[in-house]
Design a protein around this motif. Structure first.
Motif, short mmCIF file in Angstrom:
data_model
loop_
_atom_site.label_atom_id
_atom_site.label_comp_id
_atom_site.label_asym_id
_atom_site.label_seq_id
_atom_site.Cartn_x
_atom_site.Cartn_y
_atom_site.Cartn_z
N GLU A 22 0.84 -1.21 0.00
CA GLU A 22 0.00 0.00 0.00
C GLU A 22 0.87 1.26 0.00
N VAL A 61 2.48 1.87 -3.45
CA VAL A 61 1.52 2.38 -4.43
C VAL A 61 1.18 3.84 -4.14
N ARG A 62 0.91 4.16 -2.87
CA ARG A 62 0.56 5.54 -2.50
C ARG A 62 1.70 6.50 -2.79
N ARG A 76 3.74 6.48 -5.13
CA ARG A 76 3.95 6.69 -6.55
C ARG A 76 2.70 7.14 -7.29
N ASP A 77 1.66 7.40 -6.53
CA ASP A 77 0.41 7.86 -7.13
C ASP A 77 0.33 9.37 -7.00
N TYR A 78 0.57 10.05 -8.10
CA TYR A 78 0.58 11.51 -8.10
C TYR A 78 -0.74 12.09 -8.58
N SER A 79 -1.78 11.27 -8.70
CA SER A 79 -3.05 11.75 -9.22
C SER A 79 -3.63 12.86 -8.34
#
Length: 75
Positions: A42, A45-46, A48-51
């Motif tokens: 988790e 993933v968090r 690397r999530d630039y959304s």
């Protein structure tokens, strides 16, 4: 008869670095390797999530055309 949806988990057998797993367990304050792996995945993933950051584009903050060099004092 209606089928129940497939669980969102996946079973696998992998070889893990035991020192690294123990470090994650200690830092995350969990007791099981399963929890440590889940938390580590988790986090990966968090991180690397630039959304969320990209969604802020155009919402203000820095004006378009802003030049930080022009705004800073000369040395």
């Amino acid at each position: 008869m209606q089928r129940s949806p497939k669980p969102s988990t996946e079973r696998t057998n992998i070889v893990l670095d035991s020192k690294l797993v123990e470090r994650v367990k200690r830092l995350a304050k969990v007791k099981t390797t399963r929890d440590a792996v889940h938390i580590a995945l988790e986090h990966y993933v968090r991180s690397r999530d630039y959304s969320g950051v990209l969604a802020l584009r155009g919402t203000g903050g820095v004006s378009e055309g802003y030049d930080p060099k022009a705004a800073s004092p000369s040395r």
